[in-house]
Motif scaffolding. Sequence first.
Motif, PDB file in Angstrom:
ATOM      1  N   ARG A  15      35.220   7.196  17.710  1.00  0.00           N
ATOM      2  CA  ARG A  15      34.779   8.550  17.316  1.00  0.00           C
ATOM      3  C   ARG A  15      34.846   8.723  15.804  1.00  0.00           C
ATOM      4  O   ARG A  15      33.934   9.278  15.190  1.00  0.00           O
ATOM      5  N   ARG A  16      35.923   8.260  15.208  1.00  0.00           N
ATOM      6  CA  ARG A  16      36.046   8.369  13.746  1.00  0.00           C
ATOM      7  C   ARG A  16      34.972   7.537  13.048  1.00  0.00           C
ATOM      8  O   ARG A  16      34.396   7.960  12.051  1.00  0.00           O
ATOM      9  N   LEU A  17      34.712   6.355  13.568  1.00  0.00           N
ATOM     10  CA  LEU A  17      33.678   5.502  12.990  1.00  0.00           C
ATOM     11  C   LEU A  17      32.307   6.166  13.100  1.00  0.00           C
ATOM     12  O   LEU A  17      31.537   6.182  12.129  1.00  0.00           O
ATOM     13  N   GLU A  18      32.006   6.750  14.237  1.00  0.00           N
ATOM     14  CA  GLU A  18      30.731   7.463  14.409  1.00  0.00           C
ATOM     15  C   GLU A  18      30.605   8.627  13.440  1.00  0.00           C
ATOM     16  O   GLU A  18      29.538   8.881  12.888  1.00  0.00           O
ATOM     17  N   ASP A  19      31.703   9.345  13.204  1.00  0.00           N
ATOM     18  CA  ASP A  19      31.701  10.466  12.266  1.00  0.00           C
ATOM     19  C   ASP A  19      31.409   9.965  10.844  1.00  0.00           C
ATOM     20  O   ASP A  19      30.633  10.570  10.110  1.00  0.00           O
ATOM     21  N   ILE A  20      32.019   8.855  10.480  1.00  0.00           N
ATOM     22  CA  ILE A  20      31.791   8.277   9.150  1.00  0.00           C
ATOM     23  C   ILE A  20      30.333   7.863   9.000  1.00  0.00           C
ATOM     24  O   ILE A  20      29.692   8.128   7.972  1.00  0.00           O
ATOM     25  N   VAL A  21      29.776   7.236  10.015  1.00  0.00           N
ATOM     26  CA  VAL A  21      28.373   6.807   9.963  1.00  0.00           C
ATOM     27  C   VAL A  21      27.460   8.007   9.781  1.00  0.00           C
ATOM     28  O   VAL A  21      26.535   7.980   8.962  1.00  0.00           O
ATOM     29  N   ARG A  22      27.722   9.093  10.530  1.00  0.00           N
ATOM     30  CA  ARG A  22      26.901  10.306  10.389  1.00  0.00           C
ATOM     31  C   ARG A  22      26.961  10.848   8.956  1.00  0.00           C
ATOM     32  O   ARG A  22      25.944  11.229   8.379  1.00  0.00           O
ATOM     33  N   LYS A  23      28.166  10.883   8.401  1.00  0.00           N
ATOM     34  CA  LYS A  23      28.315  11.392   7.031  1.00  0.00           C
ATOM     35  C   LYS A  23      27.556  10.517   6.036  1.00  0.00           C
ATOM     36  O   LYS A  23      26.863  11.031   5.154  1.00  0.00           O
ATOM     37  N   LEU A  24      27.680   9.209   6.182  1.00  0.00           N
ATOM     38  CA  LEU A  24      27.005   8.307   5.257  1.00  0.00           C
ATOM     39  C   LEU A  24      25.482   8.380   5.409  1.00  0.00           C
ATOM     40  O   LEU A  24      24.754   8.326   4.422  1.00  0.00           O
ATOM     41  N   GLU A  25      25.015   8.512   6.643  1.00  0.00           N
ATOM     42  CA  GLU A  25      23.573   8.592   6.879  1.00  0.00           C
ATOM     43  C   GLU A  25      22.976   9.901   6.384  1.00  0.00           C
ATOM     44  O   GLU A  25      21.785   9.960   6.083  1.00  0.00           O
ATOM     45  N   SER A  26      23.787  10.941   6.276  1.00  0.00           N
ATOM     46  CA  SER A  26      23.277  12.238   5.832  1.00  0.00           C
ATOM     47  C   SER A  26      22.819  12.189   4.381  1.00  0.00           C
ATOM     48  O   SER A  26      21.942  12.941   3.979  1.00  0.00           O
ATOM     49  N   GLY A  27      23.429  11.311   3.595  1.00  0.00           N
ATOM     50  CA  GLY A  27      23.063  11.221   2.186  1.00  0.00           C
ATOM     51  C   GLY A  27      23.646  12.328   1.332  1.00  0.00           C
ATOM     52  O   GLY A  27      23.349  12.410   0.141  1.00  0.00           O
ATOM     53  N   ASP A  28      24.458  13.181   1.920  1.00  0.00           N
ATOM     54  CA  ASP A  28      25.031  14.312   1.191  1.00  0.00           C
ATOM     55  C   ASP A  28      26.405  14.022   0.604  1.00  0.00           C
ATOM     56  O   ASP A  28      27.042  14.911   0.050  1.00  0.00           O
ATOM     57  N   VAL A  29      26.869  12.794   0.727  1.00  0.00           N
ATOM     58  CA  VAL A  29      28.211  12.431   0.275  1.00  0.00           C
ATOM     59  C   VAL A  29      28.108  11.783  -1.107  1.00  0.00           C
ATOM     60  O   VAL A  29      27.304  10.884  -1.317  1.00  0.00           O
ATOM     61  N   PRO A  30      28.927  12.246  -2.062  1.00  0.00           N
ATOM     62  CA  PRO A  30      28.927  11.632  -3.390  1.00  0.00           C
ATOM     63  C   PRO A  30      29.267  10.137  -3.307  1.00  0.00           C
ATOM     64  O   PRO A  30      29.935   9.693  -2.371  1.00  0.00           O
ATOM     65  N   LEU A  31      28.827   9.370  -4.282  1.00  0.00           N
ATOM     66  CA  LEU A  31      28.990   7.921  -4.287  1.00  0.00           C
ATOM     67  C   LEU A  31      30.446   7.500  -4.112  1.00  0.00           C
ATOM     68  O   LEU A  31      30.746   6.634  -3.282  1.00  0.00           O
ATOM     69  N   ASP A  32      31.357   8.089  -4.877  1.00  0.00           N
ATOM     70  CA  ASP A  32      32.770   7.707  -4.774  1.00  0.00           C
ATOM     71  C   ASP A  32      33.308   7.929  -3.366  1.00  0.00           C
ATOM     72  O   ASP A  32      34.023   7.090  -2.825  1.00  0.00           O
ATOM     73  N   GLN A  33      32.950   9.057  -2.774  1.00  0.00           N
ATOM     74  CA  GLN A  33      33.408   9.346  -1.414  1.00  0.00           C
ATOM     75  C   GLN A  33      32.723   8.408  -0.413  1.00  0.00           C
ATOM     76  O   GLN A  33      33.329   7.999   0.571  1.00  0.00           O
ATOM     77  N   SER A  34      31.471   8.048  -0.665  1.00  0.00           N
ATOM     78  CA  SER A  34      30.759   7.105   0.206  1.00  0.00           C
ATOM     79  C   SER A  34      31.463   5.759   0.250  1.00  0.00           C
ATOM     80  O   SER A  34      31.574   5.141   1.311  1.00  0.00           O
ATOM     81  N   ILE A  35      31.948   5.319  -0.891  1.00  0.00           N
ATOM     82  CA  ILE A  35      32.657   4.034  -0.957  1.00  0.00           C
ATOM     83  C   ILE A  35      33.939   4.095  -0.136  1.00  0.00           C
ATOM     84  O   ILE A  35      34.250   3.188   0.628  1.00  0.00           O
ATOM     85  N   VAL A  36      34.685   5.191  -0.279  1.00  0.00           N
ATOM     86  CA  VAL A  36      35.923   5.365   0.483  1.00  0.00           C
ATOM     87  C   VAL A  36      35.612   5.412   1.983  1.00  0.00           C
ATOM     88  O   VAL A  36      36.281   4.761   2.790  1.00  0.00           O
ATOM     89  N   LEU A  37      34.585   6.165   2.352  1.00  0.00           N
ATOM     90  CA  LEU A  37      34.198   6.256   3.758  1.00  0.00           C
ATOM     91  C   LEU A  37      33.771   4.895   4.307  1.00  0.00           C
ATOM     92  O   LEU A  37      34.112   4.528   5.424  1.00  0.00           O
ATOM     93  N   TYR A  38      33.008   4.153   3.512  1.00  0.00           N
ATOM     94  CA  TYR A  38      32.571   2.827   3.943  1.00  0.00           C
ATOM     95  C   TYR A  38      33.769   1.909   4.193  1.00  0.00           C
ATOM     96  O   TYR A  38      33.818   1.193   5.200  1.00  0.00           O
TER      97      TYR A  38
END
Length: 79
Positions: A15-38
């Motif tokens: 579930r957490r992994l799916e949530d991270i994927v949704r956030k990253l796919e949205s394109g609304d996450v700043p680059l630094d946060q995208s790296i942490v999420l990845y």
Amino acid sequence: MSVDIADLNFEDALRRLEDIVRKLESGDVPLDQSIVLYEQGEKLRGLCQKRLEDAQAKIEKITLDRDGKPQGVTAFDAD
């Protein structure tokens, strides 16, 4: 209070992994946060993979005798 990823069960980790994927796919996450999420997503992916491999190793197949009665068990063979 943060939960250690290693303490998550398969379903919670997925579930957490799916949530991270949704956030990253949205394109609304700043680059630094995208790296942490990845990075978090990669850890969760590894955990899910390990949990699946562990479960597969525990699966046993029931063997039957000539009359179709349970005879014993053998290790799961994915092939």
